[in-house]
Scaffold this active site. Sequence first.
Site, PDB file in Angstrom:
ATOM      1  N   GLY A 164       0.808  -1.224   0.000  1.00 23.95           N
ATOM      2  CA  GLY A 164       0.000   0.000   0.000  1.00 23.95           C
ATOM      3  C   GLY A 164       0.837   1.267   0.000  1.00 23.95           C
ATOM      4  N   HIS A 235       2.365   6.630  -3.814  1.00 25.64           N
ATOM      5  CA  HIS A 235       2.727   5.276  -4.252  1.00 25.64           C
ATOM      6  C   HIS A 235       1.512   4.364  -4.412  1.00 25.64           C
ATOM      7  CE1 HIS A 235       6.771   6.547  -3.639  1.00 25.64           C
ATOM      8  NE2 HIS A 235       6.652   6.627  -2.329  1.00 25.64           N
ATOM      9  N   LYS A 237      -1.913   3.442  -6.814  1.00 25.42           N
ATOM     10  CA  LYS A 237      -2.377   3.636  -8.190  1.00 25.42           C
ATOM     11  C   LYS A 237      -3.701   4.406  -8.252  1.00 25.42           C
ATOM     12  CE  LYS A 237      -0.143  -0.739  -8.959  1.00 25.42           C
ATOM     13  NZ  LYS A 237      -0.306  -2.195  -8.815  1.00 25.42           N
ATOM     14  N   ARG A 291      -2.386 -12.419  -6.276  1.00 24.04           N
ATOM     15  CA  ARG A 291      -3.852 -12.300  -6.200  1.00 24.04           C
ATOM     16  C   ARG A 291      -4.366 -11.579  -7.427  1.00 24.04           C
ATOM     17  NH1 ARG A 291      -3.899  -6.868  -5.599  1.00 24.04           N
ATOM     18  NH2 ARG A 291      -2.285  -5.999  -4.283  1.00 24.04           N
ATOM     19  N   VAL A 294      -6.810  -4.983  -8.549  1.00 29.07           N
ATOM     20  CA  VAL A 294      -7.862  -3.990  -8.797  1.00 29.07           C
ATOM     21  C   VAL A 294      -7.954  -3.693 -10.302  1.00 29.07           C
ATOM     22  CG1 VAL A 294      -8.549  -1.586  -8.392  1.00 29.07           C
ATOM     23  CG2 VAL A 294      -7.511  -2.904  -6.532  1.00 29.07           C
ATOM     24  N   ARG A 337      -9.805   4.822 -11.162  1.00 26.85           N
ATOM     25  CA  ARG A 337     -10.305   4.432  -9.834  1.00 26.85           C
ATOM     26  C   ARG A 337     -11.033   5.640  -9.260  1.00 26.85           C
ATOM     27  NH1 ARG A 337      -5.871   0.825  -6.563  1.00 26.85           N
ATOM     28  NH2 ARG A 337      -4.984  -0.269  -8.348  1.00 26.85           N
TER      29      ARG A 337
HETATM   30  P1  ADP Z   1       3.960  -1.438  -2.186  1.00 27.88           P
HETATM   31  O1  ADP Z   1       4.063  -2.916  -1.978  1.00 27.88           O
HETATM   32  O2  ADP Z   1       3.861  -0.671  -0.910  1.00 27.88           O
HETATM   33  O3  ADP Z   1       2.923  -1.060  -3.208  1.00 27.88           O
HETATM   34  P2  ADP Z   1       6.074  -1.309  -4.202  1.00 27.88           P
HETATM   35  O4  ADP Z   1       7.412  -1.906  -3.970  1.00 27.88           O
HETATM   36  O5  ADP Z   1       5.135  -2.066  -5.079  1.00 27.88           O
HETATM   37  O6  ADP Z   1       5.384  -0.996  -2.798  1.00 27.88           O
HETATM   38  O7  ADP Z   1       6.256   0.151  -4.794  1.00 27.88           O
HETATM   39  C1  ADP Z   1       5.150   1.033  -4.952  1.00 27.88           C
HETATM   40  C2  ADP Z   1       5.590   2.268  -5.724  1.00 27.88           C
HETATM   41  O8  ADP Z   1       6.650   2.938  -5.018  1.00 27.88           O
HETATM   42  C3  ADP Z   1       6.163   1.975  -7.100  1.00 27.88           C
HETATM   43  O9  ADP Z   1       5.167   1.845  -8.080  1.00 27.88           O
HETATM   44  C4  ADP Z   1       7.004   3.238  -7.311  1.00 27.88           C
HETATM   45  O10 ADP Z   1       6.185   4.346  -7.629  1.00 27.88           O
HETATM   46  C5  ADP Z   1       7.588   3.493  -5.939  1.00 27.88           C
HETATM   47  N1  ADP Z   1       8.904   2.798  -5.803  1.00 27.88           N
HETATM   48  C6  ADP Z   1       9.115   1.575  -5.280  1.00 27.88           C
HETATM   49  N2  ADP Z   1      10.436   1.250  -5.334  1.00 27.88           N
HETATM   50  C7  ADP Z   1      11.064   2.289  -5.907  1.00 27.88           C
HETATM   51  C8  ADP Z   1      12.445   2.581  -6.258  1.00 27.88           C
HETATM   52  N3  ADP Z   1      13.421   1.710  -5.992  1.00 27.88           N
HETATM   53  N4  ADP Z   1      12.709   3.789  -6.837  1.00 27.88           N
HETATM   54  C9  ADP Z   1      11.718   4.681  -7.100  1.00 27.88           C
HETATM   55  N5  ADP Z   1      10.427   4.476  -6.798  1.00 27.88           N
HETATM   56  C10 ADP Z   1      10.088   3.297  -6.208  1.00 27.88           C
END
Ligand code: ADP
Length: 446
Positions: A164, A235, A237, A291, A294, A337
């Site tokens: 999240g 962070h 969507k 899973r 969305v 969304r």
């Molecule tokens: P969560 O599991 O909390 O959703 P994610 O690892 O999927 O976290 O990352 C969510 C968002 O955070 C990514 O889509 C991006 O926008 C940002 N992000 C994550 N890792 C990086 C990184 N190494 N550098 C820049 N932005 C990042």
Amino acid sequence: MFDKILVANRGEIALRIHRACREMGIRTVAVHSTADVNAMHVRLADESICIGPPPATDSYLNIQAMLTAAIITNADAIHPGYGFLSENADFAAKVEEHGFAFIGPSPDHIRLMGDKITARQTAVEVGIPVVPGSDGVVADLDEAKVAVESIGFPVLIKASAGGGGRGMKVAQSAKELPDALDDAKREALAYFGNADVYIEKFLAHPRHIEVQILADNHGNVVYLGERDCSLQRRHQKVLEEAPSPALNQAERHEIGAIAVAAAKKIGYRNVGTMEFLYENGKFYFIEMNTRLQVEHPVTEMICSLDIVREMIRIAAGAPLGFQQKDIRFSGHAIECRINAENPVTFMPSPGRVGDYHAPGGLGVRVDSALYSGYTVPPHYDSMISKLIVHGTNRNECLMRLRRALDEYVIDGIETTIPLHQRLVTDTDFVNGDYDVNWLEKQVGDE
Ligand code: ADP
């Protein structure tokens, strides 16, 4: 095939799963908290059962209540949807121990990918490129310094149990590292009950591009193209599209083939999404979601496939009815969304819906459990609707999306429709020229 499926969720996704079941001749059981007695997912299901009071911890996250509901209603299988118990490996294991089919991946795969550090290590083992970073947990400042030595600043400190968009801290320089590390650990412990963190290079202008895969129990794995989910706030969507305006055909097939090969190597089954950051023509794995997501409808629209139906078939042991060569990507799809929130301040706006009119017409799909007179409860996520639009190309899709947003009436509560109306006419967005930081600059957040 199953006779009866219990849908362990609420809102639009419960309705979405119910619809797939109905079309397959499968009866459905809805579960609900006392706050959701009048919800549409309850109204449309064949049976419903109350599983507790409004707080999710006492109802939609209550494993005992969920299993009891499945036993009482004599269901064959449980679909967890997204959120709530969908990525809880213990829940998936208990579902199977009690003799029900879990419509999703195996508990072991959920566990493996649920921990972002083991997911990262697994990705490296099976040949997926990851964001440069630490080998595993970074226990203290000394270990953090060692990790940073090889990758250089800026870095992102992330919670291993994260999700999240929470528990991430940027350190721009050595000076910021100690505080960022402490803050990330504190936040990780507070949100996820686990203080383990790791370090990644902080990419300056990435896009978020994810690959949808389907895997049956007979060794068949396919990818259903990618989704571009770079439009994010905090962070999280906000709008997703497929295909990504940033990828060419060769890149699309390259990342798809990598995802399929990796899923085969780990013996993955059912539905899954590998999430990547994409910058300067390169992909970097960040995590895998075990899973339904969305944003799955944009993939359904360009592939003419029902992903929930495929999940159910796979869980019942059926082989995939198609191969990679049979999957044709057609046109362009975008999902907005829509949240019950003020479109400027993003303050939640639960309450009673007055007039309600959903858009329709060619290429327009609305996945929502809203109706006129429905009261959006304050206890759950504020997403109340997903508007998904398909066109033969991106331009047609954008024109259609604009007119569909203009048609959409949700009175009585504030929604983020005006935000989407603004975004989809913005020149950068129209040109497909945006990265994960773009929306925050637009809304002037933080
Ligand atoms: P969560 O599991 O909390 O959703 P994610 O690892 O999927 O976290 O990352 C969510 C968002 O955070 C990514 O889509 C991006 O926008 C940002 N992000 C994550 N890792 C990086 C990184 N190494 N550098 C820049 N932005 C990042």
